[in-house]
Design an enzyme around this catalytic site. Sequence first.
Site, PDB file in Angstrom:
ATOM      1  N   ALA A   1      -4.731   2.967   9.394  1.00  0.00           N
ATOM      2  CA  ALA A   1      -3.383   3.492   9.176  1.00  0.00           C
ATOM      3  C   ALA A   1      -3.341   4.305   7.892  1.00  0.00           C
ATOM      4  O   ALA A   1      -2.784   5.410   7.842  1.00  0.00           O
ATOM      5  CB  ALA A   1      -2.369   2.351   9.118  1.00  0.00           C
ATOM      6  N   ASP A   2      -3.929   3.773   6.842  1.00  0.00           N
ATOM      7  CA  ASP A   2      -3.967   4.480   5.563  1.00  0.00           C
ATOM      8  C   ASP A   2      -4.802   5.751   5.646  1.00  0.00           C
ATOM      9  O   ASP A   2      -4.376   6.825   5.210  1.00  0.00           O
ATOM     10  CB  ASP A   2      -4.558   3.564   4.484  1.00  0.00           C
ATOM     11  N   VAL A   3      -6.008   5.628   6.174  1.00  0.00           N
ATOM     12  CA  VAL A   3      -6.922   6.764   6.186  1.00  0.00           C
ATOM     13  C   VAL A   3      -6.404   7.873   7.101  1.00  0.00           C
ATOM     14  O   VAL A   3      -6.429   9.064   6.740  1.00  0.00           O
ATOM     15  CB  VAL A   3      -8.334   6.317   6.613  1.00  0.00           C
TER      16      VAL A   3
END
Length: 397
Positions: A179-181
């Site tokens: 989700a972050d990347v």
Amino acid sequence: MTDLAQPLSGVRVADFSRVLTGPFATMLLGDLGADVIKVEPPGGDDTRGWGPPFQYGHGQVGEGGRESSYFLSVNRNKRSIILDLKAAEGLAAARRIVEGSDILVENFRPGTLERLGLGWDALHAEFPRLIYATITGFGLTGPYRDRAGYDVIAQGMGGMMSYNGDLGGPPLRVGVAVADVFSGALITQAILAALYQREKTGVGVRVDVNLLESVISLGSSQVGRYLATGEVPAPIGNDHRSIVPYGTVRCGDGFVNIAVGNDALWRRFCGALNLTELGTEARFATNEGRVEHREELDVLMLGALSDFTRQEVMDRLDVAGVPCGPVNDLAEVFADPHVQARGVAVTVPHPTLGETTVTSPPWRFGGEALPVRRAPPTPGQHTAEILAELAGTSDDT
């Protein structure tokens, strides 16, 4: 180094982000040649303390300082300045950084920078060419607007954990912070598009992404299947819902990933591994039939493949032109001769560690690799340098 290897040379980024999503995005911008000024609070980016593991200077614990491997993984090609935004002097320096920047990147909760006078409306009025990139957990509107966003929360709320994992098993988080990347990659795309748009309009724009919608978007075919049919996808392990065989198969001494993406590949797959009977069975002749009879085929293939080693399977499939590859651990990844030939791991000088190894930027421009120009910075490593530039007493570097 050619100009092709520095496509964003001359672009400055005021990086007010921390942890992973924003730092990943600004690292990509730095890889592309931008001058990224990482504005850190007096305690530094949170991830500087996220460990173990840590890398220590001079190879000895406690000597020459330490850096967390987490921080090192997403902060190459940046300069660091320590500023206390709650103090008038620090806030004034931050504004001067913004004034000389093309892009601002931030991932605070909505309203945080507004209270400091660094929100979009105020800065756009003063610096109309500034591109303002915001990353949040749930977006700038909606009932969840003010919630803090973390990768595991987004993976769960965005449905990803419900269809990831083994059949019949519990919900499973993907083993990297996707989700972050992915959000970091998406905001980078939006920033580059905004830069292109500014060339035509002369005006900057605010772009924003959020973790929840990034996860939903990343669901691609799983989400499309649900929207088209109303069927809620369940975990299916390493198999593919619509292609068989496609995924991980067990050999006599390990595992191989295969991708038998069409019926011609299926026939070649069977020929390469002496699966003559399977290759001639009508129920397995088409992909639709193989999907329908997935469980039967898995049992028959498992018995046949147990006669071969992992290397034998890959050698035979390579000759037949059937896509395949080993299931590597990271030691095997970085020992792979192809990975080494591509220069994926790069060792660079570091002011306290002596040197550190990071991954290389993932693109080539005109066939030329993009350089790692700077190791991940120490806390405030460039504070004096940047403050001098702001005061106009040194050349921009």
